[in-house]
Enzyme design. Structure first.
Site, mmCIF file in Angstrom:
data_model
loop_
_atom_site.group_PDB
_atom_site.id
_atom_site.type_symbol
_atom_site.label_atom_id
_atom_site.label_comp_id
_atom_site.label_asym_id
_atom_site.label_seq_id
_atom_site.Cartn_x
_atom_site.Cartn_y
_atom_site.Cartn_z
ATOM 1 N N HIS A 291 -2.926 -3.185 2.517
ATOM 2 C CA HIS A 291 -1.681 -2.442 2.255
ATOM 3 C C HIS A 291 -0.520 -2.972 3.118
ATOM 4 C CE1 HIS A 291 -3.378 0.722 -0.350
ATOM 5 N NE2 HIS A 291 -4.454 0.618 0.397
ATOM 6 N N GLU B 136 -9.167 0.056 1.364
ATOM 7 C CA GLU B 136 -8.805 -0.715 0.170
ATOM 8 C C GLU B 136 -8.336 -2.139 0.507
ATOM 9 O OE1 GLU B 136 -7.548 2.968 -2.776
ATOM 10 O OE2 GLU B 136 -5.948 1.924 -1.708
ATOM 11 N N ASP C 221 3.227 0.726 3.845
ATOM 12 C CA ASP C 221 2.335 0.354 2.743
ATOM 13 C C ASP C 221 2.950 -0.845 2.039
ATOM 14 O OD1 ASP C 221 0.355 0.570 0.494
ATOM 15 O OD2 ASP C 221 -0.047 2.489 1.469
#
Length: 760
Positions: free
Chosen positions: A283, A343, A195
């Protein structure tokens, strides 16, 4: 007369068998599909033998280690059929299905595969006393009640997730975590390995990913954890993962490929499949900081919500991604590999010349289409290497092939699972509420996890089979230690285990009783679980003359200590071992401690307030229902004074958000009258995500304000019979909402407000 006795005995026998099937006295979780108790016991001693075929030697070794720990010696292998435990593969059973028959001279455990036999061993293990788990505490023998069990899981995918990027966890902890998954019959562990905050797996072709990307200077999440550590030692950063470099303190760590291969082997012997996640295209800050060519701009930074992603428009990106996944494929034998896909801030793509060129060439209309292009291209690479792709539900945007597996998490996009099913995708359910275990647990958490409907109501029968199961996620931004991870995961994970294994025959009351017996085993295994909630804790308590404070400990391993001077309870504070009489306004801080350590495990802040009964009001010509005032946006001012005119009005006889409301962020004021039929002290329970504040008359009864996930708070008010002004202000800040208001009177079970009480 003799015939009558025989008939009565036969009826008694049948009733006993029915009772055994409905209420068997075994404390096993997940609860088996069918249990029949019989008379007699089987005694496991050093003279007992093991009868196993060659292809079940691994499972036999696992069982033998348990027995050796309990009685001091392993069982010898033998082909005899008396005083023996026999392990068998039965191909007529499904893969994880098993049958366990315990008679006085023989135990037969058969499974549809080695995994099925192993699941049966976990049932056998829980039938042993927890004392059998204590190292060095030898028992003369193990005694098992004679019984028959037939058992199989409801869902094929039963998983937990662990984020090792935001905060790092040792290999030893991963193995302990897998041991707990195995005990409760999970079969998947999803490891979130990369991440923005850290890259945690060695990639030999790109050494900077761990040389640089595995380490960071302390961030805002680390600082928040450090601040909380002042009151809770489990919130301290693990010193093993701190280092000093160039005068700065850094946090990090990573797994070598050798370590991870060893861990995967360890999990495989426990029939747990390790599913790795290398999250992209978003990420990826840790990777881009190490290899800047990966982004469209040559760097990565935080945007409004998310970080700069890798660039899906350059061939060098695909070369990097494929090289990384080739090494991942070699480490992890799982047929499933998780690519993330969630995301993504696509701003850098929209302004990139190379992306504009690719979009023209491929006929891609939007930046969302670029993400779809990336995911689909990577899936073809996965499939060519014998792997199947899993992604978060954002991969559905702009299209995905039917062969990808979709992990549904965004509760505010309820149509996503149906969209995936209509496309032919298999779906894993992992919605934030109630399956994000990083959300703080409360007294309703176990119930909500246990009763979570894996397949939502109303889904077409033809599609239901493609919902393969569910998974709980443990994101570690605010989980800096292994003890904190265990606290957040257990016992919620145990509730999920029974939900997914025993879905069709769940009974929360039965589960709750059996769970109390599991805590002693967790103590022996050294699990830092969340202690059970005290029953019927009212945080804002009202009394007219006097009140009494006392709670019975749900389990033996609990001590209650309190203070009345606003200080935090410690292991030296007064013990609440007898009723405490309250006659004046008082703030009591009640601490829950384990007998095994001195740390404060749970804190209840109880505000006792002496109150006279609130007078009712006279309101002629009232109508049924409350008035709802709906605002399509949140107020800018804390008092809401800038929202002067509602966007719409409605009337309702229940506290709920109308289904027509679809704004991502909004406010609703419920105003009117509550007409109570009897004088006395009423308790209200407000469960909401995000903010809710309940007022009756001039009293704020429940203050559950602030932007947060679903939390229940409660309070009391003394009311005269009749009508009282009522107001509930609810704010939703985005990301899915919940609103539930219950009441209780004279210790009744919490219930919804009667419609006849609500007026305007």
């Amino acid at each position: 007369m003799k015939k009558l006795h025989i008939l009565l005995f036969f009826i008694f026998f049948l009733n006993t068998m029915v009772w055994c099937r409905q209420k068997p006295a075994i404390d096993v979780i997940p609860y088996p599909s069918s249990v029949t108790l019989m008379n007699g016991t089987f005694i496991i001693s050093s003279g007992t033998a093991l009868n196993v075929p060659q292809d079940l030697v691994g499972e036999a070794d696992f069982l033998n280690e348990l027995i050796k720990n309990a009685i001091g010696s392993k069982l010898q292998l033998s082909r005899r059929n008396n005083n023996v435990i026999k392990l068998i593969k039965n191909k007529s059973l499904k893969s994880e299905e098993y049958r366990l028959n315990v008679s006085k001279n023989l135990i037969i455990l058969s499974g549809g595969s080695s995994a099925g036999v192993f699941r049966g061993i976990q049932t056998l293990r829980q039938l042993f006393s927890e004392k059998a788990e204590i190292p060095g505490h030898l028992l003369p023998s193990l005694s098992l009640r004679c019984l028959n069990i037939e058992d199989l899981p409801s869902f094929e995918y039963r998983g937990l997730h662990l984020d090792v990027s935001r905060h790092f966890f040792s290999v030893d902890f991963l193995k302990k975590y897998v041991d707990m998954l195995a005990l409760y019959k999970f079969n998947k562990l999803h490891l979130h390995l990369t991440d923005d905050q850290g890259w945690r797996i060695e990639i030999k072709k790109y050494p900077k990913l761990t040389e640089n990307g595995a380490w960071r200077t302390l961030n805002n999440q680390d600082s928040a954890c450090i601040a909380k550590a002042a009151d809770n030692p489990d919130m301290a950063l693990d010193s093993r993962f701190l280092r000093k470099k160039d005068g700065q303190q850094q946090y990090g760590g990573y797994y070598t490929q050798k370590q991870m291969i060893d861990f995967v082997k360890y999990a495989t012997t426990r029939h747990i499949e390790i599913i790795p996640e290398i999250d992209m295209p978003g990420h990826m800050m840790a990777a881009i900081k190490s290899y800047p060519f990966l982004s469209c701009t040559g760097d990565s930074h935080w945007g409004k919500l998310f970080t700069t992603p890798i660039c899906p428009c350059k061939e060098s990106t695909y070369e990097f991604a494929q090289n990384v996944f080739k090494e991942i494929f070699a480490i992890f034998p799982s047929k499933y590999i998780h690519i993330g896909g969630d995301e993504v801030d696509r701003t850098s793509w929209e302004t990139s010349g190379v992306c504009n060129e690719l979009m023209r060439k491929e006929g891609i209309k939007t930046s969302a289409g670029l993400q779809s292009y990336f995911i689909n291209r990577m899936e073809k690479f996965f499939n060519a290497n014998g792997k199947k792709l899993i992604g978060w539900d954002e991969i559905l945007e702009e299209g995905i092939s039917s062969t990808a597996m979709v992990m549904y998490w965004r509760t505010w996009v309820p149509e996503a699972p149906l969209k995936a099913l209509k496309n032919g995708n298999r779906v894993i359910m992992t919605p934030g509420e109630p399956l994000y275990f990083d959300y703080p647990p409360n007294k309703n958490s176990l119930y909500n996890v246990y009763n979570f409907s894996v397949i939502p109501k109303g889904y077409p029968d033809k599609d239901r089979g493609n919902i393969v199961g569910a998974q709980a996620n443990l994101w570690s931004e605010m989980i800096p230690s292994e003890k904190r991870a265990e606290y957040m995961a257990f016992p919620r994970a145990i509730a999920l285990a029974e939900n997914l294994w025993s879905h069709e025959h769940r009974n929360f009351k039965s589960f709750s009783k059996r769970l109390l017996t599991q805590y002693a085993r967790l103590d022996v295994l050294g699990v830092n679980y969340r202690l059970p909630d005290l029953e019927n804790v009212i945080t804002d308590r009202v009394f007219i003359n006097q009140d009494t404070l006392f709670y019975k400990n749900p389990i033996n391993n609990m001590v209650l200590r309190y203070t009345d001077n606003e200080s935090r309870p410690s292991a030296k504070s007064l013990s609440l071992d007898k009723p405490l009489i309250i006659k004046e306004n008082k703030l009591i801080k009640l601490g829950v401690f384990s007998k095994t350590d001195t740390n404060l495990r749970e804190l209840y802040v109880l505000n006792f307030k002496k109150q006279t009964i609130m007078n009712s009001v006279s309101k002629p010509n009232v109508s049924s229902g409350l008035l709802g005032s709906y605002y399509k946006k949140l107020p800018l001012r804390s008092d809401g004074a800038d929202l002067t005119k509602p966007d719409s009005l409605f009337y309702t006889d229940m506290i709920s958000v109308p289904p027509s409301i679809n704004s991502p962020a909004f406010r609703i004021d419920y105003t009117g009258i509550i007409d109570v039929p009897e004088a006395g002290i009423y308790t209200f329970y407000l469960d909401c995500d995000d903010s809710g504040i309940l007022s009756i008359g001039d009293n704020v009864v429940v203050d559950n304000g602030g932007m947060h996930s679903a939390i229940e708070k409660n309070g009391q008010v003394a009311l005269e019979k009749g009508m009282h002004p009522f107001k509930l202000v609810f704010l939703e800040g985005g990301g899915g909402y919940k609103l539930k208001l219950l009441y209780s009177f004279k210790n009744s079970e919490p219930a919804e407000l009667p419609q006849l009480w609500l007026k305007h």
